[in-house]
Design a protein around this motif. Structure first.
Motif, PDB file in Angstrom:
ATOM      1  N   UNK A  16       0.836  -1.216   0.000  1.00  0.00           N
ATOM      2  CA  UNK A  16       0.000   0.000   0.000  1.00  0.00           C
ATOM      3  C   UNK A  16       0.864   1.256   0.000  1.00  0.00           C
ATOM      4  N   UNK A  17       1.869   1.288   0.859  1.00  0.00           N
ATOM      5  CA  UNK A  17       2.681   2.513   0.930  1.00  0.00           C
ATOM      6  C   UNK A  17       3.610   2.641  -0.274  1.00  0.00           C
ATOM      7  N   UNK A  18       3.973   1.507  -0.868  1.00  0.00           N
ATOM      8  CA  UNK A  18       4.827   1.569  -2.060  1.00  0.00           C
ATOM      9  C   UNK A  18       4.025   1.869  -3.325  1.00  0.00           C
ATOM     10  N   UNK A  19       2.714   1.932  -3.178  1.00  0.00           N
ATOM     11  CA  UNK A  19       1.875   2.287  -4.330  1.00  0.00           C
ATOM     12  C   UNK A  19       1.716   1.161  -5.335  1.00  0.00           C
TER      13      UNK A  19
END
Lengths: 180, 489
Positions: free
Chosen positions: B18-21
């Motif tokens: 999620x945070x790495x997109x």
């Protein structure tokens, strides 16, 4: 509005926004956890706040007022991407925003411990964090620099983040700060 | 409400994706389902994302590169052809190790104004003179001079030096001190004010009759010709003691700025009130440069002579030129938009096309050095900075250095082309600075990245026979910068 008033307003906005920028960014990131998207929302939020600064009641705290704008800008941004439409609905956004507000003291403490934990990270791993977070290199570029596969680089980042989370958690327990 | 529907490893992977997109649409739905069914996971998610967001603003990550500012490994690598491909940050870590074991020695005399020097040697100096004022500017010192361990004497005027651990020393002549190392100097006579950043806590100044150890602070010391010292704490606290004091004065004592006036028995060496005439002034900080790292060093003042071979250094040097003024006419700039650029001269272009990997070419925009990307309009209030790189000692040598600078103001443009640099010297250059003619400065195969917020410039310069210079025009007014950002977008 007289020119002087307009300048005062602008000046007040700049001061307020700059002193709360990181806080607003983290709020947006909790709703939309990818940095680039969160930055886009932050820009849009800044514009909205700038346009409405005259409505701001300076006797009240700036952050909650700004969060309202950030919330609506996130909702708007969500519509641009299937991924975020699938992830976020209003109920979940409200839940996250409300839990985040409850966790503020703990998160502040965790950020302090993050500094200590970062100091313990070995040089090569810290270098990767620097490339990713400070240089804002893409994982593809980092992988190429380190002669690793992209997948391995994602995994390596995941391991470093996990180590940091464990380190912070350990310090939280040691200091007996109650985890909400 | 709790639903153990995902194991820990998969949960962590989901958060990281999620945070790495890189969440797929299905994974996004899965994350939503988990968060809606498990309150504990919501808290874990918030803690994780908050840490991720904080890392973007964490200065400790920036400082990691500063540990190794002592030796120019890039240059050494290009000379020996050994380590040019080693990642920059790993190189810096290696530098730190090498510096720590003291493997290299060097004489600063070889590094400056030394066209005859047959070899390019690694530097072992531990700081720089960053500013000279008044009579100090006609002393043996010069802005940009490297400092070695050993004596430093300033007959008159004012100087500012920065040690490699970030300690800033403001010196008011006449003054004489010995530099023993990054963390220790002895002030024999004169006035010195030290600003010590957190990473250099423990920095110590000895005087003939005192020892002062920093505990995170700014403090001023004065030693009169008879060797008697006076101390004033401007910020934070220090530990101080008389070497041979009366009573308890030879016992280390913590003196904090906030409690100087409350001491029951004030030590004889303490000046509770600060008189700017009797101490050196606080060290100055550049108004617009927030941070530098890698092999880039900032100076407070502009060096006097920037002609080819006159200001040699193994670092990229950045310094202000004309400051805080309104442009009387528009100025063409070669680069102004965020992006990663490979700036190529005609000779280097062919080589680059042959040697650059596909990935490298995909992530860099190849530009001709004479390209004009935009114009900074007349009437804009700006400050101009020059980045200067001149390290060659032999005609066929190639040297590289990579560094980064972050400004508090928005970068309005970068001038790189020799003709554009020469054309803007009179308008943006320092009044007392002698510049190289256009023939001696030439960008050939150099990398520049302008960050998306237009406040950060990364440079990876390569010199081969000619000097590299980049003139960076920065918006002067913070307020205008932010408003311009908003209006632009």
């Amino acid at each position: 509005m007289p020119l002087e008033d307009s300048r005062d307003c602008r000046s007040r906005f700049v001061q307020l926004f700059m002193s709360h920028e990181k806080q607003i960014y983290r709020y947006i990131l909790s709703l939309m956890p990818h940095s680039q998207d969160a930055q886009d929302v932050l820009q849009e939020t800044a514009i909205a706040l700038y346009n409405k600064i005259e409505d701001y009641d300076s006797s009240r705290p700036f952050a909650p007022w700004a969060f309202r704008f950030a919330y609506h800008m996130t909702l708007k941004h969500r519509e641009k991407s299937t991924r975020w439409r699938r992830f976020l609905d209003e109920d979940l956004m409200k839940e996250i925003a409300s839990r985040q507000a409850m966790l503020i003291p703990e998160l502040d403490q965790r950020r302090e411990y993050l500094k200590e934990c970062l100091a313990e990270v070995p040089d090569d791993k810290r270098a990767m964090l620097t490339d990713y977070y400070f240089e804002e290199e893409t994982v593809d570029v980092i992988a190429e620099k380190q002669n690793k596969s992209v997948e391995a680089t994602y995994k390596a980042l995941q391991r470093i983040r996990k180590t940091l989370m464990h380190c912070i958690q350990g310090k939280m327990h040691a200091s007996r700060v109650p985890v909400t | 409400m709790k639903n153990e529907s995902i194991d820990q490893l998969n949960w962590e992977t989901l958060l990281n994706r999620a945070v790495d997109g890189i969440l797929t649409d299905d994974e996004a739905s899965e994350l939503k389902r988990i968060l809606k069914s498990d309150e504990e996971r919501v808290d874990e998610y918030i803690r994780f994302v908050d840490m991720h967001g904080s890392l973007y603003h964490e200065p400790l990550l920036a400082r990691a590169g500063e540990v190794g500012k002592l030796v120019n490994m890039d240059s050494m690598g290009s000379r020996k052809g050994e380590i040019g491909n080693i990642g920059f940050w790993r190189t810096m870590a290696a530098v730190a190790t090498i510096a720590a074991i003291g493997a290299f020695t060097w004489s600063s005399k070889n590094a400056f104004f030394s066209d005859e020097s047959p070899r390019y040697e690694e530097s072992a100096y531990i700081g720089l003179v960053t500013s000279l004022k008044g009579d100090a500017s006609i002393s043996e010192h010069f802005v940009g001079k490297g400092l070695e361990r050993g004596p430093f004497k300033l007959d008159s005027g004012r100087a500012q030096v920065r040690l490699d651990n970030g300690v800033e020393l403001s010196i008011k002549g006449p003054a004489e001190f010995d530099i023993f190392g990054l963390d220790h100097i002895t002030l024999m006579t004169g006035r010195v004010t030290a600003n010590v950043p957190p990473r250099a806590i423990g920095f110590r100044i000895d005087t003939p009759d005192m020892e002062v150890i920093d505990l995170g602070t700014e403090f001023a010391l004065r030693v009169d010709p008879a060797g008697e010292s006076r101390l004033h704490v401007l910020e934070g606290e220090v530990e101080a003691r008389k070497k041979m004091g009366v009573g308890l004065e030879n016992v280390p004592m913590i003196i904090a700025k906030d409690s100087m006036h409350d001491l029951v028995e004030s030590p004889s060496y303490l000046d509770c009130n600060y008189d700017p005439e009797t101490f050196a002034p606080s060290p100055l900080k550049d108004r617009l440069i927030q941070a530098t790292d890698g092999k880039l060093r900032s100076l407070q003042d502009s060096p006097k002579d920037l002609r080819h071979g006159r200001f040699k250094h193994d670092y990229l040097m950045i310094f202000p030129e004309k400051q805080d003024f309104v442009l009387p006419r528009e100025v063409e700039v070669n680069l102004s938009e965020p992006g990663s650029y490979r700036v190529l001269g005609p000779a280097a272009k062919e080589m680059y096309l042959k040697e650059a990997t596909e990935k490298q070419r995909a992530r860099e925009t190849m530009v001709d050095v004479s390209m004009v990307q935009s114009v900074v309009p007349a009437g804009t209030r700006v400050t101009s900075y020059l980045v200067h790189f001149d390290a060659t000692h032999r005609q066929n040598d190639t040297y590289r250095a990579k560094g980064r600078v972050r400004f508090s103001g928005r970068v309005l443009g970068v001038i790189l082309h020799q003709e554009s640099l020469s054309a803007s010297d009179d308008l943006l250059g320092g009044v007392d600075t002698i510049y190289e003619s256009k023939a001696g400065r030439r960008m050939e195969n150099d990398f520049i990245r302008i960050s998306s917020d237009q406040r950060q410039i990364v440079m990876n310069f390569e010199i081969h026979g000619f000097i590299d210079q980049a003139r960076i025009i920065v918006a002067e007014n913070l307020e205008e910068t932010l408003v311009a950002d908003i209006l632009d977008r």
